[in-house]
Write an enzyme that holds these catalytic residues in place. Structure first.
Site: not given
Ligand code: DHK
Length: 151
Positions: A10-11, A18, A23, A76, A97, A99
């Site tokens: 999501p997102n 965003r 990010y 998330a 994984e 992030h």
């Molecule tokens: C991306 C998200 O949308 C967050 O909810 C995570 C992750 C972190 C990222 O760092 O890519 O907590």
């Protein structure tokens, strides 16, 4: 051609727009291009993104038949989804994984990951480079597995 799924939760469709201070300014299209460039010969990526937990689970099930690994940024859902962990536990090839942000420097609720209970590697805080690193690792592990299968 061996396929690697690059799954995004999501997102992440809003990547580039965003919270760019966290990010960055690059988009999912940039992720796709960088992942394709990171592939070893004979490998290809399919980048997928959904805001819906069930869709991500369906793609993990589909990946069981069609892929040699998954690079996964569950967004998330990382911190909440036992259902995604259960789906990953049905999947045999390697899972990395990813992030984008360094989650351990952020809020405490981002420090726990259900997905890490299954992941073969965890990358955090390398920005988009984390995806490419994940793809390189999957190529390496899949190549090693093929060589072992031939012996
Ligand atoms: C991306 C998200 O949308 C967050 O909810 C995570 C992750 C972190 C990222 O760092 O890519 O907590």
């Amino acid at each position: 051609m061996k396929t690697i799924y690059v799954l995004n939760g999501p997102n992440l469709n809003l990547l580039g727009k965003r919270q760019p201070q966290i990010y960055g300014h690059e988009t999912l299209e940039d992720v796709e291009r960088q992942c394709a460039a990171a592939c070893a010969e004979g490998f290809g990526v399919r980048l997928l993104q959904s805001n819906h937990e069930g869709q991500l689970i369906d793609w993990i099930h589909e990946a069981r038949e069609t892929t040699c690994g998954i690079v996964f940024n569950p967004g998330a859902f990382t911190h909440t989804s036992i259902a995604i962990l259960d789906a990953l536990n049905t999947y045999e090839p390697p899972v990395i994984e990813v992030h984008i942000s360094q989650v351990h420097k952020r809020e405490a609720f981002r420090h726990h990951s259900y997905v890490s209970l299954r992941a073969d590697g965890v990358i955090a805080g390398l920005g988009l480079e984390g995806y490419a690193a994940g793809v390189r690792r999957i190529c390496q592990l899949a190549t090693r597995q093929t060589q072992e299968d031939l012996q």
